[in-house]
Design a protein around this motif. Structure first.
Motif, short mmCIF file in Angstrom:
data_model
loop_
_atom_site.label_atom_id
_atom_site.label_comp_id
_atom_site.label_asym_id
_atom_site.label_seq_id
_atom_site.Cartn_x
_atom_site.Cartn_y
_atom_site.Cartn_z
N UNK A 169 0.84 -1.20 0.00
CA UNK A 169 0.00 0.00 0.00
C UNK A 169 0.88 1.25 0.00
N UNK A 170 0.39 2.31 -0.62
CA UNK A 170 1.15 3.55 -0.66
C UNK A 170 0.75 4.40 -1.84
N UNK A 171 1.55 5.44 -2.09
CA UNK A 171 1.31 6.35 -3.21
C UNK A 171 2.33 6.07 -4.29
N UNK B 224 -5.00 -1.07 -0.93
CA UNK B 224 -5.02 -2.53 -0.87
C UNK B 224 -3.75 -3.11 -1.46
N UNK B 225 -3.38 -4.29 -0.99
CA UNK B 225 -2.29 -5.03 -1.61
C UNK B 225 -2.86 -5.80 -2.80
N UNK B 226 -2.17 -5.69 -3.93
CA UNK B 226 -2.63 -6.33 -5.16
C UNK B 226 -1.65 -7.41 -5.58
N UNK B 227 -2.15 -8.53 -6.04
CA UNK B 227 -1.31 -9.54 -6.66
C UNK B 227 -1.09 -9.10 -8.11
N UNK B 228 0.16 -8.80 -8.47
CA UNK B 228 0.49 -8.27 -9.79
C UNK B 228 1.35 -9.27 -10.55
N UNK C 177 -5.96 5.37 -19.49
CA UNK C 177 -7.29 5.36 -18.90
C UNK C 177 -7.36 6.09 -17.57
N UNK C 178 -6.22 6.62 -17.11
CA UNK C 178 -6.22 7.33 -15.84
C UNK C 178 -6.00 6.44 -14.64
N UNK C 179 -5.55 5.21 -14.84
CA UNK C 179 -5.30 4.28 -13.74
C UNK C 179 -3.80 3.97 -13.74
N UNK C 180 -2.98 4.90 -13.24
CA UNK C 180 -1.52 4.73 -13.35
C UNK C 180 -0.87 4.12 -12.12
N UNK C 181 -1.65 3.65 -11.12
CA UNK C 181 -1.07 3.27 -9.85
C UNK C 181 -0.04 2.15 -9.97
N UNK C 182 -0.26 1.21 -10.87
CA UNK C 182 0.55 0.00 -10.84
C UNK C 182 1.93 0.18 -11.46
N UNK C 183 2.12 1.19 -12.30
CA UNK C 183 3.33 1.15 -13.11
C UNK C 183 4.60 1.51 -12.37
N UNK C 184 4.54 1.75 -11.07
CA UNK C 184 5.75 1.93 -10.27
C UNK C 184 5.75 1.04 -9.03
N UNK C 185 4.76 0.17 -8.90
CA UNK C 185 4.66 -0.68 -7.72
C UNK C 185 5.73 -1.77 -7.68
N UNK C 186 6.34 -2.06 -8.80
CA UNK C 186 7.37 -3.10 -8.85
C UNK C 186 8.73 -2.53 -9.21
N UNK C 187 8.89 -1.20 -9.09
CA UNK C 187 10.11 -0.52 -9.53
C UNK C 187 10.86 0.04 -8.33
#
Length: 321
Positions: free
Chosen positions: A202-204, A221-225, A247-257
């Motif tokens: 979780x985070x920003x 929430x914690x997401x399985x990616x 689409x305005x849903x950019x949250x995931x593209x730095x969650x694994x970086x």
């Protein structure tokens, strides 16, 4: 900046700046609080005889080291926590010791997000490389689902670094398929579970600014990616689909970086890389490119030496006539 390389203060003054480059990756995920490490807190040099690793102690140390290097980081961390003997063994692995010394947050991130798709040897070897896995720039970050170096331009633009949620991955696998029975659906889910994945924190994330002055998109929430490329190549065999950044849903593209320096001289030295301040101040479109110390010299040879600008506190490139 932590580096063992010899860099003059004048050089550092115009090649290093990071305060304004806050991209809200795993580096900002409070890793020291989430995953405190006990490395260096215990003296295992005089391990009591009662501590053993049972049958593993019968193996030669060289062979045992090779075996441990093939463990993923979460498993290696669990093995290290068994007793004083296992802690001593893991601490004695040169590659692991170099990563802990220079990149402890990478270990914290891997353990926190349960990134178990690669082993310790793969992580070390990747940290000893410099190139982005999908272009020729210096890859100053790691994509931790399958341990690939990535530069800024690639991990914010290319779909390979934009993972899929469980629902999206499953939908992609079955989008062109006929209606499935419950058994076929269960089989698909078991196959999906074998692919490289992480459990996000979780985070920003991302660099977007919000109306309340905060940075990034909040994910509670914690997401399985899942690795998008692995889903496509392993189970679909089709072209890599475009990511849904637009689409305005950019949250995931730095969650694994996470940022990743380069290990040099067998892990004894480290190079965090540099940005070129003159390129930024001159409005160069490539100011986000990062360079190793050696590459910085070649950059200056190509674009000109650096001199102080007429504006106070600023620098610019000057080419010889």
């Amino acid at each position: 900046m932590e580096t063992n390389l010899s860099i003059s203060s004048d050089f550092a003054s115009y090649v290093y700046w990071t305060q304004e480059l806050r991209d809200n990756t795993l580096d900002q995920a409070q890793l020291e609080t989430r995953c405190p490490l006990d490395n260096g807190r215990h003296d295992c040099t005089s391990t009591p005889a009662r501590y053993t690793v049972n049958r593993l102690d019968k193996l030669p140390l060289e062979l045992l080291t090779k075996v441990l290097l093939q463990l993923d980081i979460p498993s290696l961390t669990c093995f290290r926590a068994v007793n004083h003997r296992t802690m001593e063994l893991v601490n004695s692995i040169r590659q692991y010791a170099a990563i802990i010394q220079h990149c402890p947050n990478i270990i914290r991130a891997i353990v926190s997000i349960q990134a178990d798709g690669f082993d310790c040897a793969t992580l070390y070897n990747m940290l000893c490389t410099t190139r982005c896995s999908t272009c020729n720039y210096f890859g100053d970050h790691l994509y931790l689902i399958d341990c690939r170096r990535a530069c800024y331009f690639c991990f914010v633009q290319r779909p390979e670094y934009f993972p899929l949620t469980s629902r999206e991955a499953y939908k992609l696998l079955t989008s062109n398929a006929k209606p499935q029975s419950r058994a076929e659906s269960s089989c698909k889910r078991r196959e999906l579970a074998k692919l490289p994945s992480i459990l996000s924190l979780p985070g920003r994330y991302c660099c977007a600014y919000n109306n309340d002055g905060t940075e990034g998109k909040l994910q509670q929430r914690r997401l399985r990616l899942y690795d998008r490329q692995a889903v496509v190549q392993s189970l679909v065999g089709d072209a890599l689909p475009r990511s849904d950044r637009a689409t305005g849903e950019p949250k995931r593209h730095m969650m694994a970086i996470i940022s990743a320096p380069v290990l040099l001289d067998g892990g004894r030295q480290v190079d965090h890389g540099f940005f070129c301040v003159p390129c930024r101040e001159e409005g160069d479109m490539d100011f986000r490119i990062k360079y190793t110390t050696e590459e910085m010299s070649r950059h200056f040879a190509s674009f000109g030496q650096v001199v102080k600008s007429p504006a106070p506190g600023r620098y610019m490139h000057v080419t010889k006539d």
